[in-house]
Design an enzyme around this catalytic site. Sequence first.
Site, PDB file in Angstrom:
ATOM      1  N   PHE A   1       0.793  -1.223   0.000  1.00  0.00           N
ATOM      2  CA  PHE A   1       0.000   0.000   0.000  1.00  0.00           C
ATOM      3  C   PHE A   1       0.827   1.276   0.000  1.00  0.00           C
ATOM      4  CE2 PHE A   1      -3.113  -3.084   1.427  1.00  0.00           C
ATOM      5  CZ  PHE A   1      -4.179  -2.755   0.599  1.00  0.00           C
TER       6      PHE A   1
ATOM      7  N   ASP B   1      -3.579 -10.472   7.873  1.00  0.00           N
ATOM      8  CA  ASP B   1      -2.270 -10.464   7.225  1.00  0.00           C
ATOM      9  C   ASP B   1      -1.143 -10.518   8.262  1.00  0.00           C
ATOM     10  OD1 ASP B   1      -0.835 -10.590   4.920  1.00  0.00           O
ATOM     11  OD2 ASP B   1      -0.687  -8.422   4.646  1.00  0.00           O
TER      12      ASP B   1
END
Length: 566
Positions: free
Chosen positions: A375, A499
Amino acid sequence: MLDFGENGLTGTVPQNLASFHDLVHLNFYDNSLGNRKVGDLNFLDFLANCTSLKVLALDFNQFDGVLPNSIANLSSRLRWLGLGGNIIRGGIPNGNGNLVNLTDLELHGNYLSGPLPNALGKLQQLWVLYLNNNKFSGSIPSSLGNLTKLIKLFMDENKFEGSIPLSLGNCQDLLELNLSSNNLNGTIPKQAIGLSSLSIYLVMSHNSLTGTLPFEVGYLKNLWKLDLSENRLSGEIPASLGSCTSLVSLHLEGNSFEGAIPPSLKTLRGLDEIDLSRNNLSRQIPEFFSKFLSLKHLNLSHNDLFGKVPSEGIFLNGLVLLCFFITCCNVKKWRKRPLAASSLKNRRLACISYAELSGSTNGFSVDNLIGSGSFGSVYKGVLSSNGAVIAVKVLNLQQRGGSKSFVNECNFLRSLRHRNLLMVITACSSVDHQRNDFKSLVFQFMSNGSLDQWLHPIEDEQHQCKRLSFIQRLNIAMDVAYALQYIHLHFQKPIVLCDLKPSNVLLNEDMVAHVGDYGLAKFVIDASHNPSKNQSMSDFSIALKGSIEYIPPGLFSTNNSIQAKV
Ligand SMILES: Nc1ncnc2c1ncn2[C@@H]1O[C@H](COP(=O)(O)OP(=O)(O)OP(=O)(O)O)[C@@H](O)[C@H]1O
């Protein structure tokens, strides 16, 4: 299995259910059953025929009347008995002790009264015991100490009196204990306050407890919230409290503590609320409170503190609730400072600007770049306002989902506080020099990098020493487990990280592990509070957005075989 949970059913529980001898699960949670009349629970007599029953959920209905003695004849296989949120009166029948396989007994939010039967101590498989918000009286039976598997014990908002039994110290799996708002007196037993398993909260507020706070409070290394407010505790706050390094919330207000605020509390950097008001504390306000980056609420009012008020951190921040009514001329001077100037400064601190972030990271220079993920990129920086070392995660807004991830992370991180979770300090939503959208999150900087870098070190001169000892590995595993325990158990709706992987486990200067990267975290429907909802794998399908090697194999819905790295 019969599941009628969360409907608008009215009337009574039909008698013919008794013919289902093999019925295992009967759920009427959150309906409007019952006539609000005495005798509403008489149907429990015939449920004795359901000898396979394991779950009986009758919570949040309108059942009135007393608990019949026939409750003792319910299936001995019963594991879950939920009667909370009704209008049940009278006491708990002694025969309740026959339900020896109960793991979950929920009687909260009724009008139950009288003393607790000693026989409760026979329910030795109990994990969860909710007796809160009733009218129980008498002393807390020491037989509760036999319930050594308890993880949650809620007895708050009753009329219990007498002292806290020492035997509670036997409940060494307890995560949460709430005895608040009763008429308890006597001293706090060191056995109860030193239960090192307590890791969510320990609340004994609004009682009449006396004596000093035992040194053993320092054993609560994993505790998140400690509330002993509104009692009659006296003496000095023990220095050992500084060992409770997971604390996020500390309430000792409304007691008679005296002496200085112990310097050892400087280790409690994760605190976001501290209330020590209405005690007899004296000496100076410790400077270290100004270094507590997450502190939002500090109340030291109505003490005898004196001296100079620190001038940084929370003492500058206009967004926090800062309550001082301290008798001292320096303090009075501080209170006279013009509000406008200080609040302007604070706005800048709370919502950091692009220019400030750029300045703190050397213009997002390559030298400051720590690494990049899916990201965006992470830069090391130093905040000019207070010298704090930070890690700035600049979101890659070209990346699909980057902006959404920002919103997720901000909202989510704000609600989380734990010693082993990476703390978000602030965020920036602005435009950069070229007037492109700019979004970033500012975290605590973890000087020892990620676990991934330690497990897979790059063999060059600089990294040669990156080897973890067995003890360090064990500690890291425990830190990660504590973080997961917090997010899984603390919130009404459990949170999954989706995650969890070594590069998302970051290590500070003391090698304490902090789980980070919540961009993919989601709230999951909570089945545990409502037996009508069974979590299905589809509830977790969102987890497939995490890194593929670390997705739990059970959540991987294709036929491909995968290898889990964890
Ligand atoms: N607070 C921090 N302190 C020090 N290093 C950090 C911090 N946050 C992230 N890092 C490091 O910055 C790098 C990039 O982190 P980021 O979270 O963006 O990606 P990632 O976790 O490696 O990958 P992905 O986003 O794909 O899961 C990693 O090496 C990580 O260890």
